[in-house]
Design an enzyme around this catalytic site. Structure first.
Site, PDB file in Angstrom:
ATOM      1  N   LYS A  47      45.227  81.935  -3.108  1.00  0.00           N
ATOM      2  CA  LYS A  47      44.087  81.013  -3.276  1.00  0.00           C
ATOM      3  C   LYS A  47      44.602  79.765  -3.971  1.00  0.00           C
ATOM      4  O   LYS A  47      45.187  79.846  -5.051  1.00  0.00           O
ATOM      5  CB  LYS A  47      43.006  81.696  -4.103  1.00  0.00           C
ATOM      6  N   ASP A 141      28.574  87.308  -9.432  1.00  0.00           N
ATOM      7  CA  ASP A 141      28.459  86.587  -8.158  1.00  0.00           C
ATOM      8  C   ASP A 141      28.622  87.549  -6.990  1.00  0.00           C
ATOM      9  O   ASP A 141      29.293  87.242  -6.005  1.00  0.00           O
ATOM     10  CB  ASP A 141      29.526  85.474  -8.097  1.00  0.00           C
ATOM     11  N   ASP A 159      36.650  87.702  -5.833  1.00  0.00           N
ATOM     12  CA  ASP A 159      36.153  86.476  -6.443  1.00  0.00           C
ATOM     13  C   ASP A 159      35.552  86.688  -7.835  1.00  0.00           C
ATOM     14  O   ASP A 159      34.338  86.878  -7.988  1.00  0.00           O
ATOM     15  CB  ASP A 159      35.140  85.771  -5.529  1.00  0.00           C
TER      16      ASP A 159
HETATM   17  P1  AMP Z   1      36.898  82.686  -2.837  1.00  0.00           P
HETATM   18  O1  AMP Z   1      37.340  81.289  -3.123  1.00  0.00           O
HETATM   19  O2  AMP Z   1      37.583  83.698  -3.693  1.00  0.00           O
HETATM   20  O3  AMP Z   1      35.399  82.796  -2.848  1.00  0.00           O
HETATM   21  O4  AMP Z   1      37.346  83.018  -1.332  1.00  0.00           O
HETATM   22  C1  AMP Z   1      36.790  82.338  -0.250  1.00  0.00           C
HETATM   23  C2  AMP Z   1      36.842  83.214   0.992  1.00  0.00           C
HETATM   24  O5  AMP Z   1      38.212  83.468   1.342  1.00  0.00           O
HETATM   25  C3  AMP Z   1      36.224  84.590   0.829  1.00  0.00           C
HETATM   26  O6  AMP Z   1      34.842  84.578   1.007  1.00  0.00           O
HETATM   27  C4  AMP Z   1      36.975  85.368   1.903  1.00  0.00           C
HETATM   28  O7  AMP Z   1      36.423  85.122   3.176  1.00  0.00           O
HETATM   29  C5  AMP Z   1      38.352  84.772   1.887  1.00  0.00           C
HETATM   30  N1  AMP Z   1      39.250  85.525   1.001  1.00  0.00           N
HETATM   31  C6  AMP Z   1      39.356  85.389  -0.348  1.00  0.00           C
HETATM   32  N2  AMP Z   1      40.280  86.210  -0.841  1.00  0.00           N
HETATM   33  C7  AMP Z   1      40.796  86.880   0.205  1.00  0.00           C
HETATM   34  C8  AMP Z   1      41.800  87.910   0.340  1.00  0.00           C
HETATM   35  N3  AMP Z   1      42.441  88.337  -0.735  1.00  0.00           N
HETATM   36  N4  AMP Z   1      42.054  88.410   1.563  1.00  0.00           N
HETATM   37  C9  AMP Z   1      41.391  87.957   2.646  1.00  0.00           C
HETATM   38  N5  AMP Z   1      40.428  86.988   2.591  1.00  0.00           N
HETATM   39  C10 AMP Z   1      40.134  86.457   1.394  1.00  0.00           C
END
Ligand code: AMP
Length: 277
Positions: A47, A141, A159
């Site tokens: 991320k 969340d 998240d």
């Molecule tokens: P976040 O910024 O953590 O809310 O991540 C945004 C989106 O990225 C999430 O809603 C997932 O669709 C995807 N995502 C986040 N982390 C992962 C992960 N470790 N593996 C696969 N998809 C992820």
């Protein structure tokens, strides 16, 4: 797999250590990519969080809190944070990769789910929350976008950007999270605690069973009004009595009466469908 992960767990790494593959998602502060650690071949998700964007939103502390909390968590139903690093422009959070994507997508494609699948998913989330709450962490969340699927179909909570450490007996007063999943006590300003996660579990379980939100309206003011009265759109008559009782016990207005994680895991509807979740 264990050995390859040891090459990244807790290690100080750099972006050049990874081969970035495709984008897997986008959140409020960052973009998530699938990646491979060049030296070990370990697959992970990275991320990226843009520092300038954090600054303009006055949210610099959020990443530190997310990393502090997330790095302490080690449970099979919770996405693991392997390590993190930064450069001048971005923070990089290196996490376990969830190849099944968001539960929201699965619900849209395959839902509503049968009661067995709904109860299994609800129990897996309750078990992850039991672990989280035992560490005095509130997720704050929980929603279908933040529950991801592993390759084996099991769920993982993700998240921790809004999560907080909250000792028992203390309360929070700020408002955060997505309105559709927000508990009544988090809307009224009277203070809230870990029970808000159980309310969100109730909203998600309702969605598993119906494919819809329990307090849906196009107008946010109406959604708020419905939440503070627990004015739930009735579940279809095809939903069993036990499922109904379970959902209503989670969407209970008074947080003291709402099911806890332990109670949810011992609920008759959950026990009927999950031998070993
Ligand atoms: P976040 O910024 O953590 O809310 O991540 C945004 C989106 O990225 C999430 O809603 C997932 O669709 C995807 N995502 C986040 N982390 C992962 C992960 N470790 N593996 C696969 N998809 C992820």
């Amino acid at each position: 797999m264990q050995n390859t992960l040891d090459a990244i767990r807790g290690k100080k790494l750099h972006l050049s250590n990874f081969k970035i593959r495709h984008k897997v998602g986008k959140g409020s502060y960052g973009t998530v990519f699938a990646a491979r650690h060049r030296q070990s071949g370990a697959v992970c998700a990275i991320k990226t969080i843009n520092k300038a964007r954090l600054r303009t939103r006055g949210a610099e502390d959020l990443v530190k809190r997310e990393v502090d909390i997330h790095s302490q968590l080690r449970y099979r139903g919770i996405l693991e944070l392997y390590t993190w690093f930064e450069d001048s422009y971005n923070y990089f959070l290196v996490m376990e990769y969830a190849p099944g994507g968001e539960l929201l997508r699965a619900l849209r494609q395959e839902g509503p789910f049968c009661e067995r699948r709904a109860a299994n998913y609800s129990a897996q989330i309750a078990a992850a929350l039991q672990y989280l709450h035992s560490k005095d962490v509130i997720h704050r969340d929980l929603k279908l976008e933040n529950v991801l699927l592993q390759a084996n179909g099991k769920l993982m909570l993700a998240d921790f950007g809004l999560s907080v450490s909250l000792p028992p007996g203390t309360q929070l007063y700020d408002s955060c999270g997505t309105l559709d999943y927000r508990a009544p006590e988090a809307l009224g300003g009277q203070g809230y605690s870990r029970e808000i996660d159980m309310w969100a579990l109730g909203v998600m379980t309702y969605e598993f069973l119906t494919g819809r939100l329990p307090f849906y309206s196009e107008d946010d003011a109406v959604v708020r009004e419905r939440i503070v009265k627990a004015d739930i759109t009735p579940l279809p008559t095809s939903v069993s009595y036990l499922a109904r009782e379970y959902v209503h016990s989670l969407l209970e207005l008074d947080p003291c009466w709402r099911l806890s994680c332990n109670e949810a895991l011992l609920d008759p509807w959950i026990l009927e469908h999950c031998q070993r979740c």
